[in-house]
Scaffold this motif. Structure first.
Motif, PDB file in Angstrom:
ATOM      1  N   SER A  63       0.976  -1.197   0.330  1.00 14.23           N
ATOM      2  CA  SER A  63      -0.014   0.326   0.335  1.00 14.23           C
ATOM      3  C   SER A  63       0.782   1.537   0.155  1.00 14.23           C
ATOM      4  O   SER A  63       0.627   2.271  -0.747  1.00 14.23           O
ATOM      5  CB  SER A  63      -0.636   0.029   1.364  1.00 14.23           C
ATOM      6  N   ILE A  64       1.820   0.846   0.999  1.00 11.29           N
ATOM      7  CA  ILE A  64       2.300   2.744   1.141  1.00 11.29           C
ATOM      8  C   ILE A  64       3.379   2.559  -0.815  1.00 11.29           C
ATOM      9  O   ILE A  64       3.978   3.948  -0.909  1.00 11.29           O
ATOM     10  CB  ILE A  64       4.059   2.450   1.937  1.00 11.29           C
ATOM     11  N   THR A  65       4.012   1.470  -0.845  1.00 13.63           N
ATOM     12  CA  THR A  65       4.712   1.816  -2.669  1.00 13.63           C
ATOM     13  C   THR A  65       3.700   2.003  -3.382  1.00 13.63           C
ATOM     14  O   THR A  65       4.185   2.628  -4.409  1.00 13.63           O
ATOM     15  CB  THR A  65       5.440  -0.025  -2.507  1.00 13.63           C
ATOM     16  N   SER A  66       2.094   2.007  -3.289  1.00 15.53           N
ATOM     17  CA  SER A  66       1.485   1.866  -4.084  1.00 15.53           C
ATOM     18  C   SER A  66       1.147   3.486  -4.281  1.00 15.53           C
ATOM     19  O   SER A  66       1.332   3.539  -5.205  1.00 15.53           O
ATOM     20  CB  SER A  66       0.453   0.855  -3.731  1.00 15.53           C
ATOM     21  N   ILE A  67       1.167   3.694  -3.473  1.00 15.34           N
ATOM     22  CA  ILE A  67       1.141   5.171  -3.502  1.00 15.34           C
ATOM     23  C   ILE A  67       1.977   6.227  -4.031  1.00 15.34           C
ATOM     24  O   ILE A  67       2.125   7.062  -4.907  1.00 15.34           O
ATOM     25  CB  ILE A  67       0.645   5.995  -1.929  1.00 15.34           C
ATOM     26  N   VAL A 134      11.677   0.767   0.496  1.00 13.60           N
ATOM     27  CA  VAL A 134      10.687   1.468  -0.249  1.00 13.60           C
ATOM     28  C   VAL A 134      10.939   2.125  -1.313  1.00 13.60           C
ATOM     29  O   VAL A 134      10.183   1.594  -2.383  1.00 13.60           O
ATOM     30  CB  VAL A 134       9.908   2.236   0.733  1.00 13.60           C
ATOM     31  N   PRO A 135      12.068   3.004  -0.755  1.00 12.43           N
ATOM     32  CA  PRO A 135      12.572   3.697  -2.572  1.00 12.43           C
ATOM     33  C   PRO A 135      12.896   2.775  -3.592  1.00 12.43           C
ATOM     34  O   PRO A 135      12.816   2.950  -4.684  1.00 12.43           O
ATOM     35  CB  PRO A 135      13.917   4.499  -1.704  1.00 12.43           C
ATOM     36  N   ASN A 141       9.392  -0.071 -10.263  1.00  5.26           N
ATOM     37  CA  ASN A 141       8.157   0.010 -10.571  1.00  5.26           C
ATOM     38  C   ASN A 141       8.223   1.895 -11.474  1.00  5.26           C
ATOM     39  O   ASN A 141       7.415   1.268 -11.964  1.00  5.26           O
ATOM     40  CB  ASN A 141       7.400   0.529  -9.366  1.00  5.26           C
ATOM     41  N   GLY A 142       8.859   2.839 -10.759  1.00  4.70           N
ATOM     42  CA  GLY A 142       8.185   4.088 -11.811  1.00  4.70           C
ATOM     43  C   GLY A 142       8.426   3.925 -12.971  1.00  4.70           C
ATOM     44  O   GLY A 142       8.510   4.085 -14.081  1.00  4.70           O
TER      45      GLY A 142
END
Length: 502
Positions: A63-67, A134-135, A141-142
């Motif tokens: 959820s955190i990484t998706s946002i 997370v980073p 993903n980006g």
């Protein structure tokens, strides 16, 4: 040869366009099919290796990484499809990747300084051990998002299909391997598998694009054109980024709010229920959405957007309504039989969310229409309303102390909001609401006999495993029926087999 004849030969026929659309969708769906089947087959193994709490921590990480990932390109990735020249599009690809580097760089101090508040807010001390991952996930993903949109522009969907297969294989293999290696298994295995899978997908797609397009990329890229692209499409980061961010937050709210009010196991139940509900829906919907945005961008200039949207909408309803309605009746039984009694609650959550999932399924692929027709402010207003209603629904359920009530309210608000989105996209594309509602009603009629049979068997107390098998057979019979009787399906199959015929 006269001018009219030449024009006729140069322009593809309607059949060729439709066949091309279907061919692209099926190319993507082929790879997605394998990936989704592998994920579904691995799910019973993972639920026996990892507990509901581990799934809950994994859900919070995703959820955190998706946002953060949804704005990792500052939405410049959507501009890649718009220009006519590939040279301009290449510079927009470069702009998107530069945006990823900037956003990833900002996530490092964010995670470092706000680690304690994040842990306290989510009421999940375990997530603190994994925030440093997370980073790197946001970065890979980006980059994948940017490459994905370039790939859609070039219409080489086999490359994307292969990357999806590679991602699924590496994710599943890593999660199972780490689950077997750890004693006892922890959420680290699930999180590590997700990061490994996304990294492999990005590397595979990037390698294929560099192999095929490196001459164009190296020849066309320039700092001046990148800057010009950033100015020309500044509405994307300044307007649509906020819209996308709100949409992403609204998607992740259930995990965050359920975690704040209830135990991590509840988040785990929701995570598994929603994930397996979403998988088959995104199997076709995601592939259609990937191709639809590219086709819709062209259909606007050709004046055929209404035809494209009506055909796609009908196909989505035909594919999604029947199985979802079956799941509303036997969802708890399906999860109990496949994953064990420990996960029955996840099946109940899937039943609660199923009707909303169907409305989402038929509206999500069409949601990019507002970008195509350049109604950016609609996206912001809609996503603000969506975020607000979801927050209120889940918070009320949390204050009442019931996760089921929270998800019921969440589902009801989702049906209303996504129903409005679907009708609004129809309006933008020139399809009347009466046509859309007629398509939905005619397909609902097909479900009534099957729904009555399954409901009667459930009331009669038929063995759960037998009930699940019968439900699966009925769904198979339904798909065989529409393959043999539906004219649109038959036309699509014929045109896919014979793309050159008119």
């Amino acid at each position: 040869m006269d001018e009219k004849t030449a024009e006729t030969e140069e322009k593809p026929s309607k059949n060729e366009k439709k066949a091309s659309f279907v061919s692209d969708v099926l190319t993507l769906a082929g790879g997605t099919t394998f990936a989704q089947i592998l994920t579904i087959l691995a799910a019973p193994v993972l639920t026996r290796l990892y507990g509901p709490e581990d799934f809950g921590v994994w859900a919070l990480y995703i959820s955190i990484t998706s946002i953060l990932s949804v704005i990792s390109c500052l939405r410049y990735e959507y501009s890649i499809m718009l220009p006519e020249s590939d040279e301009e599009a290449v510079n927009l690809l470069g702009l998107s990747i530069l945006a990823v580097l900037a956003v990833t760089g900002l996530t490092v101090p964010f995670v470092w300084y706000f680690k304690a508040p994040i842990v306290d807010l989510l009421n999940a001390p375990q997530i603190g051990n994994y925030l440093w991952l997370v980073p790197p996930f946001v970065f890979v993903n980006g980059v994948f998002l940017a490459l994905n949109h370039w790939n859609s522009r070039t219409k080489l969907f086999k490359r994307l299909s292969f990357s999806r297969v590679s991602s699924s294989v590496s994710t599943t293999a890593t999660q199972i391997t780490l689950g077997l290696a750890e004693h006892p298994p922890t959420a680290a295995g699930l999180i590590g598998g997700s990061l490994a899978g996304q990294s492999v997908a990005t590397f595979v797609l990037g390698g294929q694009i560099w192999r095929d397009d490196r001459k164009l990329i190296t020849k066309s890229m320039s700092w001046k054109k990148i800057y010009e692209g950033s100015v020309r499409h500044r509405n994307l980061p300044f307007i649509d980024s906020w819209s996308a961010l709100m949409n992403s937050i609204s998607w992740q709210l259930p995990a965050f709010i359920l975690s704040a009010f209830f135990a991590p196991a509840v988040v785990g139940f929701y995570s598994l229920g929603f994930r397996l509900l979403q998988l088959p829906m995104s199997f076709i919907g995601g592939s259609i959405s990937q191709v639809f945005y590219q086709r819709a961008s062209r259909a606007v200039s050709e004046g055929t957007l209404n035809i494209l949207v009506e055909n796609v909408f009908r196909m989505l309803v035909l594919i999604g309504m029947f199985p979802i309605l079956i799941l509303t009746i036997v969802g708890g039984d399906v999860f109990t039989v496949i994953f064990g009694r420990a996960w029955t609650e996840a099946g109940v959550y899937a039943q609660i969310l199923s009707l909303w999932a169907f409305i989402w399924f038929i509206s999500s692929p069409l949601s990019t229409i507002y970008l195509v027709v350049e109604e950016h402010h609609f996206g912001f207003n809609y996503n603000f309303f969506n975020l607000t209603t979801r927050f209120l629904s889940l918070t009320i359920g949390g204050l009442l102390g019931s996760a089921r009530i929270a998800l019921m309210l969440f589902s009801i608000s989702g049906i209303v909001v996504y129903g409005y989105l679907c009708l609004k996209m129809m309006y933008y594309s020139g399809v009347t609401n009466s046509k859309a509602l007629k398509i939905v009603f005619s397909n609902f009629v097909l479900f009534i006999p099957a729904g009555a049979v399954i409901t009667a068997l459930k009331i009669a107390g038929v063995n759960q495993a037998l009930l699940v098998v019968i439900s699966g057979l009925i769904i198979c019979i339904y798909y065989l029926y529409i393959l043999k009787t539906d004219k649109q399906i038959k036309e699509i199959i014929y045109e896919f087999k014979s793309p050159g015929k008119t």
